[in-house]
Design an enzyme around this catalytic site. Structure first.
Site, short mmCIF file in Angstrom:
data_model
loop_
_atom_site.label_atom_id
_atom_site.label_comp_id
_atom_site.label_asym_id
_atom_site.label_seq_id
_atom_site.Cartn_x
_atom_site.Cartn_y
_atom_site.Cartn_z
N ASP A 10 0.95 -1.24 0.04
CA ASP A 10 0.09 -0.10 -0.03
C ASP A 10 0.82 1.32 0.10
OD1 ASP A 10 -2.31 1.51 0.18
OD2 ASP A 10 -1.71 1.98 2.37
N SER A 11 0.49 2.38 -0.32
CA SER A 11 0.96 3.75 -0.18
C SER A 11 1.37 3.85 1.16
CB SER A 11 0.10 4.68 -0.77
OG SER A 11 -1.09 4.65 -0.15
N CYS A 73 -4.33 -1.08 -2.09
CA CYS A 73 -4.30 0.09 -2.29
C CYS A 73 -5.33 0.49 -3.48
CB CYS A 73 -3.04 0.98 -2.61
SG CYS A 73 -2.95 2.57 -3.07
N GLU A 152 -3.77 9.00 8.93
CA GLU A 152 -2.30 9.16 8.86
C GLU A 152 -2.06 9.81 10.13
OE1 GLU A 152 0.30 7.64 6.67
OE2 GLU A 152 -1.30 6.91 5.64
N CYS A 184 -11.17 3.43 -0.58
CA CYS A 184 -9.80 3.68 -0.30
C CYS A 184 -9.43 2.98 1.05
CB CYS A 184 -9.78 5.14 0.13
SG CYS A 184 -8.04 5.73 0.95
N HIS A 186 -7.60 3.44 3.29
CA HIS A 186 -7.60 3.94 4.72
C HIS A 186 -9.02 4.29 5.48
CE1 HIS A 186 -3.56 5.17 3.49
NE2 HIS A 186 -3.43 5.90 4.55
N1 DGL Z 1 -4.11 3.76 0.15
C1 DGL Z 1 -4.76 4.70 -0.93
C2 DGL Z 1 -5.87 4.30 -1.48
O1 DGL Z 1 -6.46 3.11 -1.08
C3 DGL Z 1 -4.81 6.00 -0.11
C4 DGL Z 1 -3.88 6.67 0.48
C5 DGL Z 1 -3.12 7.36 -0.80
O2 DGL Z 1 -3.72 8.30 -1.40
O3 DGL Z 1 -2.10 7.00 -1.23
O4 DGL Z 1 -6.59 4.56 -2.28
#
Ligand code: DGL
Length: 267
Positions: A10-11, A73, A152, A184, A186
């Protein structure tokens, strides 16, 4: 059978919501998690940049000898899953197909809300996948860019999160959605806050569980399952590990030790 680990990427922290489901559904698998914490958020970046970052993450996970990869992600799935599958040989899955399927089967009045980053919402990836299943479903989508920094920052259950959710979601509630895709990774961390704002009648769809079920099917079909009784979980991040350790530990409800730093630009 294969005792190689599964790679999850993931990011940042969000992929932990998917990791948690994979741990539950595949309890005998070793897992290597990579969070690109130095370059989060991906949500507002260009497609080319996200493809480059995703390939670097995959190259890193391949250096750990993974047998399959979950792009945990939504933004990276929307922007780079197709390209990743064209380039690499091992099974690579994302989260959007599973999320779209869950939403399509959950809605009764055929009005579905989808929230995500700007990248995911602009790509229309959820709309395309939901339409494939049922083209009569009306989709009301909305980018909610402030949610990721709130998570975050560890502010998921605060009045700031509630006010932000109200501001973003009022318009979707008014349009009579009966299901809301947390598009998303998150956002499930904000589930309580979002649930309180939208009310009990709107079902929150978290793509994580279906994604883990899809992964299990792939491992079974390709004879890649492991039956380890003692599993190992490794965590790598591209920025300093401390903040990740705190929020991840709280979220997974266990102490996360031994988080290592990786210079992802090298891959
Ligand atoms: N993990 C990203 C997603 O599911 C969200 C966070 C980001 O923008 O990197 O889209």
């Amino acid at each position: 059978m294969s005792d190689r680990p599964i790679g999850v990427f993931d990011s940042g922290l969000g992929g932990l919501t998917v990791l948690k489901e994979i741990m539950k559904i595949l309890p005998n698998e070793d897992i290597v998690y990579f969070g690109d914490t130095a370059r989060v958020p991906y949500g507002s970046r260009s497609k080319d940049t996200i493809i480059k970052y995703t390939f670097q993450a995959i190259n890193f996970l391949l250096s750990k000898n993974v047998k399959a990869i979950v792009i945990a992600c939504n933004t990276a799935t929307a922007r780079a899953l197709k390209e990743a599958n064209e380039k690499y040989d091992i099974p690579i899955i994302g989260v959007i197909e599973a999320g779209a399927r869950t939403a399509a089967y959950s809605t009764k009045n055929k009005i579905v809300g989808v929230i995500g980053t700007e990248g995911t919402i602009t790509s229309k990836a959820y709309n395309l996948e939901i339409e494939k299943i049922d083209k009569d479903i009306k989709i009301i989508d909305k980018a909610c860019p402030l949610f990721v920094p709130i998570v975050e920052e560890g502010w998921s259950n605060t009045d700031i999160a509630t006010l932000t959710a109200k501001r973003y979601l009022d318009e979707l509630i008014k349009q009579d959605i009966d299901s809301l895709v947390l598009g998303c990774t998150h956002y499930p961390i904000l589930k309580r806050t979002i649930g309180e704002v939208v009310g009990e009648k709107i079902k929150l769809v978290n793509p994580a569980k279906e994604t883990a079920i899809d992964l299990k099917k792939i491992l079974e079909n390709q004879d890649l399952m492991n039956n380890n009784s003692k599993v190992s979980y490794e965590y790598y991040v591209s920025d300093i590990p401390e903040k990740f350790a705190n929020i991840a530990g709280e979220f997974l409800k266990k102490e996360i030790e031994n988080i290592k730093n990786v210079e992802i630009q090298k891959y």
